[in-house]
Each structure stands twice: as structure tokens, then as C-alpha cells.
Motif scaffolding. Structure first.
Motif, PDB file in Angstrom:
ATOM      1  N   MET B   1      14.432  10.362  -0.459  1.00 35.55           N
ATOM      2  CA  MET B   1      14.384   9.096   0.265  1.00 35.55           C
ATOM      3  C   MET B   1      13.295   8.214  -0.353  1.00 35.55           C
ATOM      4  O   MET B   1      12.146   8.593  -0.390  1.00 35.55           O
ATOM      5  CB  MET B   1      14.067   9.363   1.733  1.00 35.55           C
ATOM      6  N   GLU B   2      13.727   7.093  -0.927  1.00 35.69           N
ATOM      7  CA  GLU B   2      12.764   6.220  -1.605  1.00 35.69           C
ATOM      8  C   GLU B   2      12.442   5.021  -0.716  1.00 35.69           C
ATOM      9  O   GLU B   2      13.305   4.422  -0.098  1.00 35.69           O
ATOM     10  CB  GLU B   2      13.359   5.731  -2.935  1.00 35.69           C
ATOM     11  N   ASN B   3      11.177   4.680  -0.619  1.00 36.01           N
ATOM     12  CA  ASN B   3      10.757   3.540   0.201  1.00 36.01           C
ATOM     13  C   ASN B   3       9.634   2.823  -0.543  1.00 36.01           C
ATOM     14  O   ASN B   3       8.675   3.454  -0.977  1.00 36.01           O
ATOM     15  CB  ASN B   3      10.226   4.054   1.547  1.00 36.01           C
ATOM     16  N   ASN B   4       9.789   1.524  -0.720  1.00 38.38           N
ATOM     17  CA  ASN B   4       8.793   0.784  -1.507  1.00 38.38           C
ATOM     18  C   ASN B   4       7.570   0.353  -0.704  1.00 38.38           C
ATOM     19  O   ASN B   4       6.642  -0.222  -1.254  1.00 38.38           O
ATOM     20  CB  ASN B   4       9.440  -0.470  -2.107  1.00 38.38           C
ATOM     21  N   LYS B   5       7.631   0.611   0.598  1.00 39.30           N
ATOM     22  CA  LYS B   5       6.524   0.151   1.448  1.00 39.30           C
ATOM     23  C   LYS B   5       5.266   0.976   1.205  1.00 39.30           C
ATOM     24  O   LYS B   5       5.312   2.178   0.991  1.00 39.30           O
ATOM     25  CB  LYS B   5       6.927   0.275   2.931  1.00 39.30           C
ATOM     26  N   ARG B   6       4.135   0.226   1.235  1.00 37.71           N
ATOM     27  CA  ARG B   6       2.845   0.898   1.028  1.00 37.71           C
ATOM     28  C   ARG B   6       2.127   1.047   2.385  1.00 37.71           C
ATOM     29  O   ARG B   6       2.019   0.080   3.137  1.00 37.71           O
ATOM     30  CB  ARG B   6       1.972   0.091   0.068  1.00 37.71           C
ATOM     31  N   VAL B   7       1.672   2.248   2.638  1.00 40.85           N
ATOM     32  CA  VAL B   7       0.980   2.538   3.905  1.00 40.85           C
ATOM     33  C   VAL B   7      -0.451   2.988   3.607  1.00 40.85           C
ATOM     34  O   VAL B   7      -0.658   3.828   2.716  1.00 40.85           O
ATOM     35  CB  VAL B   7       1.709   3.644   4.698  1.00 40.85           C
ATOM     36  N   LEU B   8      -1.374   2.391   4.332  1.00 43.10           N
ATOM     37  CA  LEU B   8      -2.790   2.803   4.197  1.00 43.10           C
ATOM     38  C   LEU B   8      -3.227   3.462   5.517  1.00 43.10           C
ATOM     39  O   LEU B   8      -3.129   2.856   6.582  1.00 43.10           O
ATOM     40  CB  LEU B   8      -3.671   1.574   3.914  1.00 43.10           C
ATOM     41  N   GLU B  21      -0.193  11.274   6.235  1.00 45.31           N
ATOM     42  CA  GLU B  21       0.126  11.146   4.816  1.00 45.31           C
ATOM     43  C   GLU B  21       1.384  11.946   4.464  1.00 45.31           C
ATOM     44  O   GLU B  21       2.307  11.438   3.815  1.00 45.31           O
ATOM     45  CB  GLU B  21      -1.071  11.651   3.983  1.00 45.31           C
ATOM     46  N   LEU B  22       1.420  13.217   4.927  1.00 47.03           N
ATOM     47  CA  LEU B  22       2.580  14.066   4.637  1.00 47.03           C
ATOM     48  C   LEU B  22       3.855  13.502   5.238  1.00 47.03           C
ATOM     49  O   LEU B  22       4.905  13.436   4.593  1.00 47.03           O
ATOM     50  CB  LEU B  22       2.343  15.480   5.173  1.00 47.03           C
ATOM     51  N   LYS B  23       3.739  13.075   6.498  1.00 52.47           N
ATOM     52  CA  LYS B  23       4.920  12.548   7.186  1.00 52.47           C
ATOM     53  C   LYS B  23       5.502  11.331   6.461  1.00 52.47           C
ATOM     54  O   LYS B  23       6.713  11.239   6.234  1.00 52.47           O
ATOM     55  CB  LYS B  23       4.522  12.165   8.620  1.00 52.47           C
ATOM     56  N   PHE B  24       4.610  10.394   6.109  1.00 51.85           N
ATOM     57  CA  PHE B  24       5.093   9.165   5.473  1.00 51.85           C
ATOM     58  C   PHE B  24       5.541   9.384   4.029  1.00 51.85           C
ATOM     59  O   PHE B  24       6.455   8.728   3.549  1.00 51.85           O
ATOM     60  CB  PHE B  24       4.016   8.060   5.573  1.00 51.85           C
ATOM     61  N   LYS B  25       4.907  10.334   3.366  1.00 47.34           N
ATOM     62  CA  LYS B  25       5.371  10.658   2.004  1.00 47.34           C
ATOM     63  C   LYS B  25       6.766  11.264   2.064  1.00 47.34           C
ATOM     64  O   LYS B  25       7.617  10.967   1.228  1.00 47.34           O
ATOM     65  CB  LYS B  25       4.392  11.636   1.347  1.00 47.34           C
ATOM     66  N   ASN B  26       6.974  12.119   3.106  1.00 43.25           N
ATOM     67  CA  ASN B  26       8.322  12.698   3.287  1.00 43.25           C
ATOM     68  C   ASN B  26       9.374  11.607   3.526  1.00 43.25           C
ATOM     69  O   ASN B  26      10.528  11.763   3.213  1.00 43.25           O
ATOM     70  CB  ASN B  26       8.333  13.653   4.477  1.00 43.25           C
ATOM     71  N   GLN B  27       8.911  10.497   4.085  1.00 46.01           N
ATOM     72  CA  GLN B  27       9.824   9.380   4.370  1.00 46.01           C
ATOM     73  C   GLN B  27       9.933   8.417   3.191  1.00 46.01           C
ATOM     74  O   GLN B  27      10.557   7.369   3.300  1.00 46.01           O
ATOM     75  CB  GLN B  27       9.332   8.606   5.596  1.00 46.01           C
ATOM     76  N   GLY B  28       9.245   8.727   2.106  1.00 41.99           N
ATOM     77  CA  GLY B  28       9.353   7.927   0.890  1.00 41.99           C
ATOM     78  C   GLY B  28       8.350   6.795   0.788  1.00 41.99           C
ATOM     79  O   GLY B  28       8.427   5.937  -0.099  1.00 41.99           O
ATOM     80  N   TYR B  29       7.380   6.738   1.699  1.00 41.79           N
ATOM     81  CA  TYR B  29       6.363   5.672   1.628  1.00 41.79           C
ATOM     82  C   TYR B  29       5.321   6.025   0.585  1.00 41.79           C
ATOM     83  O   TYR B  29       5.096   7.203   0.293  1.00 41.79           O
ATOM     84  CB  TYR B  29       5.679   5.515   2.984  1.00 41.79           C
ATOM     85  N   HIS B  30       4.694   4.968   0.069  1.00 40.63           N
ATOM     86  CA  HIS B  30       3.533   5.183  -0.803  1.00 40.63           C
ATOM     87  C   HIS B  30       2.306   5.196   0.123  1.00 40.63           C
ATOM     88  O   HIS B  30       2.023   4.205   0.782  1.00 40.63           O
ATOM     89  CB  HIS B  30       3.390   4.053  -1.828  1.00 40.63           C
ATOM     90  N   VAL B  31       1.643   6.316   0.163  1.00 43.53           N
ATOM     91  CA  VAL B  31       0.546   6.449   1.144  1.00 43.53           C
ATOM     92  C   VAL B  31      -0.811   6.547   0.442  1.00 43.53           C
ATOM     93  O   VAL B  31      -0.964   7.292  -0.528  1.00 43.53           O
ATOM     94  CB  VAL B  31       0.743   7.690   2.044  1.00 43.53           C
ATOM     95  N   THR B  32      -1.756   5.769   0.962  1.00 41.68           N
ATOM     96  CA  THR B  32      -3.148   5.854   0.499  1.00 41.68           C
ATOM     97  C   THR B  32      -4.001   6.142   1.749  1.00 41.68           C
ATOM     98  O   THR B  32      -3.646   5.698   2.836  1.00 41.68           O
ATOM     99  CB  THR B  32      -3.628   4.521  -0.098  1.00 41.68           C
ATOM    100  N   THR B  33      -5.119   6.849   1.572  1.00 44.25           N
ATOM    101  CA  THR B  33      -5.976   7.156   2.741  1.00 44.25           C
ATOM    102  C   THR B  33      -7.421   6.700   2.490  1.00 44.25           C
ATOM    103  O   THR B  33      -7.879   6.615   1.343  1.00 44.25           O
ATOM    104  CB  THR B  33      -5.982   8.663   3.055  1.00 44.25           C
ATOM    105  N   ALA B  34      -8.088   6.430   3.604  1.00 47.32           N
ATOM    106  CA  ALA B  34      -9.523   6.088   3.544  1.00 47.32           C
ATOM    107  C   ALA B  34     -10.225   6.807   4.691  1.00 47.32           C
ATOM    108  O   ALA B  34      -9.638   7.007   5.755  1.00 47.32           O
ATOM    109  CB  ALA B  34      -9.700   4.578   3.685  1.00 47.32           C
ATOM    110  N   THR B  35     -11.486   7.216   4.465  1.00 46.56           N
ATOM    111  CA  THR B  35     -12.202   8.030   5.484  1.00 46.56           C
ATOM    112  C   THR B  35     -13.070   7.202   6.438  1.00 46.56           C
ATOM    113  O   THR B  35     -13.606   7.731   7.397  1.00 46.56           O
ATOM    114  CB  THR B  35     -13.098   9.072   4.803  1.00 46.56           C
ATOM    115  N   ASN B  36     -13.241   5.941   6.128  1.00 48.81           N
ATOM    116  CA  ASN B  36     -14.007   5.087   7.046  1.00 48.81           C
ATOM    117  C   ASN B  36     -13.561   3.635   6.916  1.00 48.81           C
ATOM    118  O   ASN B  36     -12.801   3.288   6.014  1.00 48.81           O
ATOM    119  CB  ASN B  36     -15.512   5.228   6.794  1.00 48.81           C
TER     120      ASN B  36
END
Lengths: 611, 124
Positions: B1-8, B21-36
Motif C-alpha cells: 500500500m503506497e501513500n505519498n502523505k508525510r506524517v510527523l 510509526e509502525l502503524k502508519f508505515k504499514n499504511q504506506g505513509y512516510h513517517v518521521t518522528t521527533a522526541t520533543n
């Protein structure tokens, strides 16, 4: 009253008459004395004068001269008789009433004839009882007694009521009566104010007596004096009563003064600002706290308008608003600040109404309570609840999400599944610890904490604590060095609570030590104590934070600390648990060098060999 | 499943970052994370994500301040902000009403509810 007055008048009249009689008697006596003195002088003189003449003169040519001269004396000067005797006692000349000689006692004549000097004898005539003074003197010629002269003077009877005396007495009586009337009038006049004074006295102790001179009794001086004495007695009683009342009033005044001072002192010592206004909204009282808050002197505020004194639009508007709403029954309040006078402080300004005895409003009482600490505590409590909610919901969210992924079969990789299950387990443990911490702190605060005490093997406690935190430590690549003694002392306490206390210290050490750090966990025995030490190479604690780290809900403002989750309860709970076990906890720390926590607990005399 | 949307995903909780992160990657989103929040704001500027999922209580920069600052970027490019919160109080409702394309999601949430929220925003 009239009888008394009449008796007094009769008594006065009797006294007056007695006075007159005494006066008359005194006059008579005086006259008698004068006459007697006169006769004495005259007799002495005449007898001496006659005795100067030679005896022959009374027989010779001069006899007639003497007879004539003496006869004149007999008629006018009280002279009754004159006998001139020769040396032998025979009468040469006798001028006397014809029967007088026989009435003179013989011893009188004898003594007169045989005495060589002047004699004066008083006697009563025989039969007639006339009192006669006889003067006798011998006639000496050439040193020889040649004869004797005897003169008898009648002591005249004195009549009380001679015309002259009656006239004199009448004049005197007139003057006496006039004087008495004058004195009476004068005394009456003099007594009048005295009576009035007496009446006034009476009116002072008999309240119902009207203060009027019309009813002044017209009694005598005795009555007035008696009344005055009674008045004085009554006045003394009244004075005693007034003095007792005065003492009572003085005592009451003292009590009132004491209570007034007490109220004033209470207002002064109270830790609130108190401002009181009168009905015109002028300040009538302001305690020192309020004066200090407004930075004003008492003279600058008393009797000045409230709005001018406060200079605070918010409070003035509040007072006006409350007045408009007529909320006089219940006190109402607002929160206000004084940025220029007390920066950062919050005051609860309450308004209530000052009421008089009959319930009428006579002013306002405005109190200023500094609620900064309450607001800070309230804010801390709110923050705590927010934090706790966050701390509870975060692991729940994690568990829920991970569980959702597993249930939706979105995790097919075995390793990933294992990681998910571990995370769920860790978060469950985290949640459990948090809930237990909350329960424990709540029980300690309520004083209902019950320790489930038993023998606790210190090495087991040590291992349990290490096991709990070593997973997290490994993830951060933090090494935990263990220092254990040869023999393990035992403790008597609540193992689960002691675990919570030590894990909080160890957990903080792991949480606030950066990656690749080092923690030394030591168990030792010192005298009668079991000592746990946790020394880390973490961020350390600042000097500002150090005194507060055992306070409930306290969290450092250091960003390295705040970026870690925490409720601010862990160390507070640890401190309480150690205290409940009769132990102590201390900490030394240097920022960026690490912290050193020491827990000392009483040991039990029970040892186990090293396993 | 490919999705071009970017999620932070911005959260100081590693497990939540990880599961989203895992859930949205499974859905094909591009996921980035930040700790603060601070790190998150930098990533918003640089990566211009389509969806920002952020916590409220975070170190350095809290979620509310982050949202207010991120709101300014929405004039340049629109994106959805999902705020994870413990309780949606009237004060917070009022606050969020002033922000563009910002919604609350209450903890503990399900991952599918976040996806549903995103789908609604993008009109799927």
C-alpha cells in the motif's frame, strides 16, 4: 413638729427669764458690794478723822460743831450712830436713835472699847436683825489712849424694783428681746440655705423628692441638724455605694480597655490586611499589615476616602458592585494583585458589612488575605493531577495501541511481536508502580498507612531492586556496579514498601544518568544499621533544587530533568517510607557530576551466609 | 500500500512514537518522528508534513506552543494537526477553535481512530 417648736420657745423663754433674774441678782450683789465698800471707806475715813481730835473737843466748845456735823452724816450717809467714849469707856457723846444702844450686842461694844487699833465689826441688832457695820478707833493723845470713837453704819437694804432699776431692766429687756428677735431672724435666715442644702441632700438620696424650696420644712436648728446628720449618713451610704459602683465601673473600664487592646492586638497580629470604613466610605481603621502593604502611614489613611486610600480600580469597582447588589448578608470576595507594591503576590479581597447593635450597616470591613501560597499549592495540585493523568494515560495508550496492532495482525515478525509483548509488560508495570505510588502517598498523607512488617533479607531486597531497573539501564548502556558485604544483615520491615523506596532512588539514577553512564549500588552494614547507597554519574542536582527534592510534587526546572516524565512523588514517597521504618535518607550532589543517596535502616540480628 | 502523505509524530514517549510509526508505515505513509516540541517544530519547517501528530506535555517545547507556531505555517501549506491529549476541556476546545486544521484525539486512543481522522481530512 409644732410641739417641739413650742417646747423650744418655752425653754427659750424660761432661759430668758432665768437670765434676767441672774442678771438682777448680780446687779443687787454688785450694788451691795459697792455699798459695803463705800461704807467701809467712809467708816474708816470718818472714824479716823474724828479720832484725830483730842477727847476734850467732844466735851468743850467744839462739841456742838461735831454734833452738828455728825448729825448731818447720820441723815444722809447711812450713819446710824456715833459714840465717843472717854478713856474709862464712859460715853462723852452719843448721837444715835434712842433705842439703838440697847440693841448692840455687848461683846461688840466691849471689843470696840478695848482694842487699840481700828476695828470694823458687822453684826445684827438684837431684836431687829438690822445689819450694822461698826467702825471703832481709839483716840490717842501724847501716846496715851484718851478715848474711843465708834461709828455704826447701816447697810442699806437694796430693792430690786427701784424705779431706776426697773427702767434699766426694761431697757435691757427691750434690747434683749430685740436682740433675740434679731438673732432669731438672723438664725432663721442663716438656716434657710442650710435647710435648702439639707433638702437638696435628701433629694440626692431620695430620688422621688422634688428639688423645690417650697417643701423645705421650717424646723428648728435641732431638726435641721438632725436632718443634716441623717443626710450625712445617707450621703455616706450613697458615697459608699457610688464608690463601690466606681470601683466596679473602673474594673469594667479596665476589662473593656483590656478587651479593646486585645481586639486591637488581634487585628494587628492577624496575618491579613484589615481595612474598616465608616458609613461614608472613609477609612476608620487599618491594621499594620494593610499599612505595610499599601506603604502608607496611619495618618495618611484615617478619615480619607476608601477609593483614594486604595488607589485600586478593581477593588473599588468590586466594592461599588457589591453595594449595588446589596449583598450584605454574605461576605463576597475577589482576587486582586498589587503589582507595584507586592509583585507576584495574590490577595483574596473580601468585603463584609459592619453592623451596629440594631443591625443597621455602619460601615464596611475589607480584608486582604495573601493567598499566594494557596494559589501556588492549587496550581501545583492542578499540575500534579494533569501530570498524573498524563502518566496514567500514556502507558494505557501504549498498551492499547500495541494490543491493537497485535490483534489486527499487523505485527507478523516474531522479534517485533516479542518487543510488543515486552513493551506491554513494561508499561503495565509502569502503570502499576504509579498507581501504587499514588495509593501509598495518599495513605501516608491520611495517616492510614499500615506496614506489613516481617523479616526482610537485605540481599533479596537488593536483587529485586536491581532486577527492576536493569532492563532500562541496559537500554541506556548504563553499567550498574554491585557492592555486597560478606554477610547479609536482615531488616524488619515492609518488603514491598522498602522495594518501592529503593527502586525510586535507583530508577531516578537510571532516568537522570545519560547513556554510557555508571551507577554503583552498595549494600553494607554499619554498626546497627543496614546501609544502601546509590551513586550515579548523572546530571546531579542543583543547590536550589537540593532542599526540595523530598517535597511532594516538586520537580526541577532543569530541562534535562523536565524532559523525563515524572510525577514529583517518587522521592517524597521514599522519604516517608524510610521514616516509617525508623531510618533516614540523605543526599549529596554536584551538578554534572552525579548524586549520592544513602539510606540507613535499623538491622535485625539475623544473618545469612553469602549465597 | 503506497501513500505519498508525510506524517510527523512528535512525542517524548518512545513506545507511542514507535507504535504510531509502525502503524502508519504499514499504511504506506512516510513517517518521521521527533522526541520533543523543539525538534518537532524544526522538522515541520524542513519537511513540510501533511499530518502532524503531537503530544501536549513534552519537554523543551510543549504541544500547545508547537501548535500555535505551526499554525503560522499553514498559510504557506495546509496540513492537519492531531493533538493527543488526556482531557478535552472547554478551555482547550476554545483554544483549538482558533487554530487552522487542528483536532484533538483523547488518550487512550485507538490507532484506527487516528487513521479515520486523517482520511476524513483528506476527503477519503
Amino acid at each position: 413638729m409644732k410641739m417641739k417648736t413650742q417646747r423650744l420657745y418655752i425653754a427659750l423663754a424660761v432661759v430668758f427669764l432665768i437670765g434676767i433674774a441672774i442678771f438682777a441678782q448680780t446687779l443687787i450683789l454688785h450694788e451691795k458690794r459697792a455699798k459695803r465698800h463705800d461704807i467701809l471707806n467712809k467708816g474708816n475715813y470718818l472714824v479716823s478723822l474724828i479720832a484725830l481730835h483730842p477727847i476734850d473737843d467732844f466735851a468743850g466748845e467744839k462739841r456742838n460743831f461735831f454734833v452738828k456735823t455728825i448729825a448731818e452724816q447720820i441723815s444722809s450717809e447711812g450713819l446710824i450712830y456715833c459714840f465717843i467714849h472717854d478713856q474709862a469707856g464712859n460715853p462723852l457723846l452719843a448721837l444715835a436713835p434712842h433705842d439703838i444702844e440697847g440693841k448692840i450686842p455687848q461683846d461688840i461694844q466691849r471689843r470696840a472699847l478695848y482694842v487699840d487699833g481700828l476695828t470694823q465689826q458687822t453684826f445684827k441688832t438684837i431684836g431687829a436683825n438690822n445689819v450694822i457695820n461698826e467702825f471703832a478707833k481709839p483716840i490717842f493723845e501724847n501716846g496715851q489712849k484718851s478715848g474711843t470713837v465708834r461709828l455704826g453704819f447701816n447697810l442699806p437694804s437694796i430693792s430690786l424694783f427701784t424705779p431706776q432699776r426697773v427702767k434699766l431692766m426694761a431697757i435691757m429687756a427691750f434690747f434683749a428681746i430685740a436682740m433675740a428677735a434679731f438673732v432669731y431672724y438672723g438664725v432663721t435666715l442663716a438656716l434657710q440655705p442650710l435647710r435648702e442644702v439639707n433638702q437638696n441632700f435628701k433629694s440626692m438620696y431620695v430620688d422621688s423628692t422634688p428639688l423645690s424650696t417650697d417643701s423645705v420644712p421650717n424646723g428648728g436648728i435641732n431638726e435641721v441638724i438632725k436632718d443634716l446628720e441623717q443626710s450625712v449618713v445617707k450621703l455616706r451610704e450613697k458615697y459608699s455605694k457610688i464608690r463601690a459602683e466606681n470601683v466596679d465601673l473602673t474594673t469594667k473600664c479596665g476589662v473593656i480597655s483590656f478587651e479593646k487592646n486585645n481586639v486591637f492586638n488581634i487585628l494587628e497580629s492577624i496575618n491579613h490586611g484589615i481595612l474598616v470604613t465608616d458609613i461614608q466610605d472613609n477609612v476608620s481603621h487599618m491594621n499594620s499589615y494593610m499599612l505595610n502593604l499599601l506603604d502608607k502611614n496611619r495618618d495618611d489613611v484615617i478619615d480619607h476616602p476608601l477609593a483614594d486610600v486604595l488607589g485600586h480600580d478593581q477593588i473599588t469597582a468590586f466594592v461599588l458592585q457589591q453595594e449595588a447588589l446589596k449583598q450584605s448578608k454574605n461576605a463576597s470576595y475577589i482576587e486582586a494583585t498589587f503589582p507595584e507594591l507586592a509583585a507576584g503576590e495574590i490577595f483574596q479581597v473580601s468585603l463584609s458589612y459592619l453592623k451596629g447593635k440594631e443591625g443597621a450597616i455602619i460601615g464596611k470591613v475589607i480584608s486582604f488575605k495573601n493567598i499566594t501560597s494557596e494559589k501556588t499549592a492549587e496550581r501545583a495540585k492542578h499540575e500534579f493531577v494533569t501530570n498524573i493523568t498524563h502518566e496514567l494515560l500514556t502507558p494505557l495508550t501504549t498498551i492499547n495501541s500495541y494490543n491493537e496492532m497485535l490483534m489486527d495482525d499487523e505485527v507478523d515478525n516474531k522479534e517485533l511481536q516479542k518487543e510488543f509483548y515486552n513493551t506491554i509488560s513494561e508499561e503495565t508495570g509502569r502503570l502499576t508502580r504509579l498507581v501504587k505510588n499514588l495509593l501509598n502517598i495518599s495513605q501516608i498523607e491520611m495517616g492510614s498507612m499500615t506496614l506489613n512488617k516481617g523479616l526482610v533479607k537485605s540481599d533479596w531486597l537488593f536483587d529485586d531492586c536491581i532486577t527492576t531497573v536493569e532492563g532500562t539501564a541496559q537500554k541506556k548502556k548504563i553499567t550498574i556496579e554491585r557492592n555486597l558485604p560478606d554477610n547479609f544483615p536482615s531488616l524488619f520491615g515492609d518488603k514491598e514498601l522498602l522495594k518501592v523506596a529503593i527502586i525510586n532512588i535507583l530508577g531516578n539514577a537510571v532516568k537522570y544518568t545519560p547513556e554510557d553512564g555508571h551507577i554503583r549500588f552498595t549494600l553494607s552494614e554499619q554498626d546497627d544499621l543496614v546501609v544502601f547507597e546509590v551513586i550515579d554519574s548523572g546530571y546531579g542536582i542543583s543547590k536550589e533544587d537540593l532542599p526540595h527534592i523530598f517535597d511532594k510534587f516538586y520537580r526541577s526546572t532543569d530541562s534535562r530533568i523536565t524532559e523525563q516524565t515524572g510525577s514529583g512523588l517518587g522521592l517524597a514517597l521514599t522519604s516517608e517510607i524510610i521514616r516509617l521504618h525508623g531510618g533516614e535518607i540523605e543526599v549529596t550532589s554536584e551538578p554534572d557530576e552525579g548524586s549520592h543517596f544513602v539510606i540507613r535502616l535499623p538491622k535485625e540480628e539475623y544473618y545469612l551466609g553469602k549465597q | 500500500m503506497e501513500n505519498n502523505k508525510r506524517v510527523l509524530v512528535i512525542d517524548d514517549e518512545v513506545h507511542i512514537r514507535r507504535v504510531i510509526e509502525l502503524k502508519f508505515k504499514n499504511q504506506g505513509y512516510h513517517v518521521t518522528t521527533a522526541t520533543n516540541g523543539e525538534e518537532g517544530l524544526d522538522l515541520i519547517k524542513t519537511q513540510k508534513p501533511d499530518v502532524v501528530i503531537t503530544d501536549i506535555m513534552m519537554p523543551k517545547l510543549d504541544g500547545k506552543t508547537l501548535c500555535e507556531r505551526a499554525n503560522e505555517f499553514k498559510k504557506e501549506w495546509p496540513f492537519l494537526t492531531i493533538v493527543m491529549t488526556c482531557r478535552i476541556s472547554p478551555t482547550e476546545q476554545e483554544w483549538i477553535g482558533k487554530l487552522e486544521d487542528t483536532v484533538f484525539i483523547e488518550k487512550p486512543f485507538s490507532l484506527s481512530s487516528i487513521l479515520k481522522c486523517i482520511d476524513q481530512y483528506f476527503g477519503k
